[in-house]
Design a protein around this motif. Structure first.
Motif, PDB file in Angstrom:
ATOM      1  N   GLN A  85     -53.892  20.678 -31.100  1.00 43.67           N
ATOM      2  CA  GLN A  85     -54.210  19.369 -31.660  1.00 43.67           C
ATOM      3  C   GLN A  85     -53.198  19.009 -32.735  1.00 43.67           C
ATOM      4  O   GLN A  85     -52.868  19.830 -33.584  1.00 43.67           O
ATOM      5  N   ASN A  86     -52.719  17.779 -32.682  1.00 42.19           N
ATOM      6  CA  ASN A  86     -51.718  17.307 -33.636  1.00 42.19           C
ATOM      7  C   ASN A  86     -52.413  16.678 -34.838  1.00 42.19           C
ATOM      8  O   ASN A  86     -52.758  15.511 -34.829  1.00 42.19           O
ATOM      9  N   ARG A  87     -52.597  17.459 -35.869  1.00 43.78           N
ATOM     10  CA  ARG A  87     -53.291  16.986 -37.065  1.00 43.78           C
ATOM     11  C   ARG A  87     -52.387  16.100 -37.917  1.00 43.78           C
ATOM     12  O   ARG A  87     -52.840  15.437 -38.831  1.00 43.78           O
ATOM     13  N   GLU A  88     -51.092  16.071 -37.606  1.00 47.52           N
ATOM     14  CA  GLU A  88     -50.150  15.217 -38.335  1.00 47.52           C
ATOM     15  C   GLU A  88     -50.212  13.777 -37.841  1.00 47.52           C
ATOM     16  O   GLU A  88     -49.632  12.885 -38.457  1.00 47.52           O
ATOM     17  N   ALA A  89     -50.913  13.520 -36.746  1.00 50.62           N
ATOM     18  CA  ALA A  89     -50.973  12.182 -36.159  1.00 50.62           C
ATOM     19  C   ALA A  89     -51.940  11.266 -36.903  1.00 50.62           C
ATOM     20  O   ALA A  89     -52.168  10.144 -36.477  1.00 50.62           O
ATOM     21  N   GLY A  90     -52.499  11.723 -37.992  1.00 51.95           N
ATOM     22  CA  GLY A  90     -53.487  10.939 -38.733  1.00 51.95           C
ATOM     23  C   GLY A  90     -54.875  11.376 -38.322  1.00 51.95           C
ATOM     24  O   GLY A  90     -55.565  12.041 -39.053  1.00 51.95           O
ATOM     25  N   SER A  91     -55.259  11.033 -37.121  1.00 55.89           N
ATOM     26  CA  SER A  91     -56.532  11.467 -36.557  1.00 55.89           C
ATOM     27  C   SER A  91     -56.229  12.272 -35.304  1.00 55.89           C
ATOM     28  O   SER A  91     -55.299  11.941 -34.563  1.00 55.89           O
ATOM     29  N   VAL A  92     -56.977  13.312 -35.060  1.00 57.40           N
ATOM     30  CA  VAL A  92     -56.745  14.164 -33.895  1.00 57.40           C
ATOM     31  C   VAL A  92     -56.993  13.382 -32.606  1.00 57.40           C
ATOM     32  O   VAL A  92     -56.346  13.602 -31.602  1.00 57.40           O
ATOM     33  N   PHE A  93     -57.923  12.431 -32.655  1.00 58.85           N
ATOM     34  CA  PHE A  93     -58.152  11.626 -31.467  1.00 58.85           C
ATOM     35  C   PHE A  93     -58.510  10.203 -31.853  1.00 58.85           C
ATOM     36  O   PHE A  93     -58.915   9.924 -32.982  1.00 58.85           O
ATOM     37  N   GLY A  94     -58.306   9.298 -30.907  1.00 57.64           N
ATOM     38  CA  GLY A  94     -58.689   7.903 -31.085  1.00 57.64           C
ATOM     39  C   GLY A  94     -59.638   7.506 -29.973  1.00 57.64           C
ATOM     40  O   GLY A  94     -59.525   7.999 -28.846  1.00 57.64           O
ATOM     41  N   LEU A  95     -60.559   6.637 -30.279  1.00 58.83           N
ATOM     42  CA  LEU A  95     -61.553   6.144 -29.326  1.00 58.83           C
ATOM     43  C   LEU A  95     -61.340   4.637 -29.203  1.00 58.83           C
ATOM     44  O   LEU A  95     -61.401   3.924 -30.203  1.00 58.83           O
ATOM     45  N   TYR A  96     -61.071   4.170 -27.975  1.00 61.98           N
ATOM     46  CA  TYR A  96     -60.717   2.775 -27.750  1.00 61.98           C
ATOM     47  C   TYR A  96     -61.583   2.177 -26.651  1.00 61.98           C
ATOM     48  O   TYR A  96     -61.694   2.756 -25.574  1.00 61.98           O
ATOM     49  N   GLU A  97     -62.161   1.008 -26.924  1.00 63.59           N
ATOM     50  CA  GLU A  97     -62.917   0.302 -25.897  1.00 63.59           C
ATOM     51  C   GLU A  97     -61.978  -0.673 -25.191  1.00 63.59           C
ATOM     52  O   GLU A  97     -61.193  -1.368 -25.834  1.00 63.59           O
ATOM     53  N   VAL A  98     -62.071  -0.723 -23.880  1.00 65.33           N
ATOM     54  CA  VAL A  98     -61.260  -1.649 -23.100  1.00 65.33           C
ATOM     55  C   VAL A  98     -61.823  -3.057 -23.299  1.00 65.33           C
ATOM     56  O   VAL A  98     -62.994  -3.304 -23.057  1.00 65.33           O
ATOM     57  N   ARG A  99     -60.992  -3.959 -23.751  1.00 64.38           N
ATOM     58  CA  ARG A  99     -61.393  -5.342 -23.984  1.00 64.38           C
ATOM     59  C   ARG A  99     -60.921  -6.250 -22.858  1.00 64.38           C
ATOM     60  O   ARG A  99     -61.508  -7.295 -22.630  1.00 64.38           O
ATOM     61  N   ALA A 100     -59.843  -5.868 -22.191  1.00 66.53           N
ATOM     62  CA  ALA A 100     -59.327  -6.663 -21.075  1.00 66.53           C
ATOM     63  C   ALA A 100     -58.369  -5.787 -20.283  1.00 66.53           C
ATOM     64  O   ALA A 100     -57.792  -4.846 -20.829  1.00 66.53           O
ATOM     65  N   GLU A 101     -58.244  -6.080 -19.007  1.00 64.73           N
ATOM     66  CA  GLU A 101     -57.269  -5.361 -18.193  1.00 64.73           C
ATOM     67  C   GLU A 101     -56.992  -6.160 -16.920  1.00 64.73           C
ATOM     68  O   GLU A 101     -57.756  -7.038 -16.550  1.00 64.73           O
ATOM     69  N   TYR A 102     -55.875  -5.886 -16.277  1.00 64.49           N
ATOM     70  CA  TYR A 102     -55.487  -6.509 -15.012  1.00 64.49           C
ATOM     71  C   TYR A 102     -55.329  -5.453 -13.962  1.00 64.49           C
ATOM     72  O   TYR A 102     -55.030  -4.326 -14.233  1.00 64.49           O
TER      73      TYR A 102
END
Length: 102
Positions: A85-102
């Motif tokens: 895990q890259n702890r230098e990235a700020g947060s080890v993980f990000g959680l993103y909801e899809v708002r739009a896609e094609y």
């Protein structure tokens, strides 16, 4: 699919460790097969910074991810990749909801 969720787990992989991380990713992925709400996942390597890797997982929705994350199998299933895990990235993980896609 609006409402689905992507989770990006940041990893840092030292030169010479690439094959090990790929093997661990496959091991973890096999263990997670059939997890309710988990649609798929991918192992990614940075092109500009080859030591920067990520696991991108797609979940049916935030509730499915949170149920798995707070459940008893989460920590054990993901333990093999934890040292990367890259702890230098700020947060080890990000959680993103899809708002739009094609």
């Amino acid at each position: 699919m609006k409402g689905s969720v992507r989770v990006l787990l940041h990893l840092r992989v030292a030169p010479g460790e690439e094959n090990r991380v790929e093997d661990l990713y496959h091991r973890v992925s096999r263990e997670l097969e059939g997890t309710p709400g988990l649609l798929r996942n991918e192992l990614l390597q940075g092109l500009a910074a080859p030591e920067e890797w990520a696991v991108l997982s797609e979940w049916r929705d935030a509730d499915a991810f949170r149920a798995w994350e707070s459940g008893p199998d989460h920590r054990g299933a993901t333990a093999p990749l934890r040292p990367y895990q890259n702890r230098e990235a700020g947060s080890v993980f990000g959680l993103y909801e899809v708002r739009a896609e094609y």
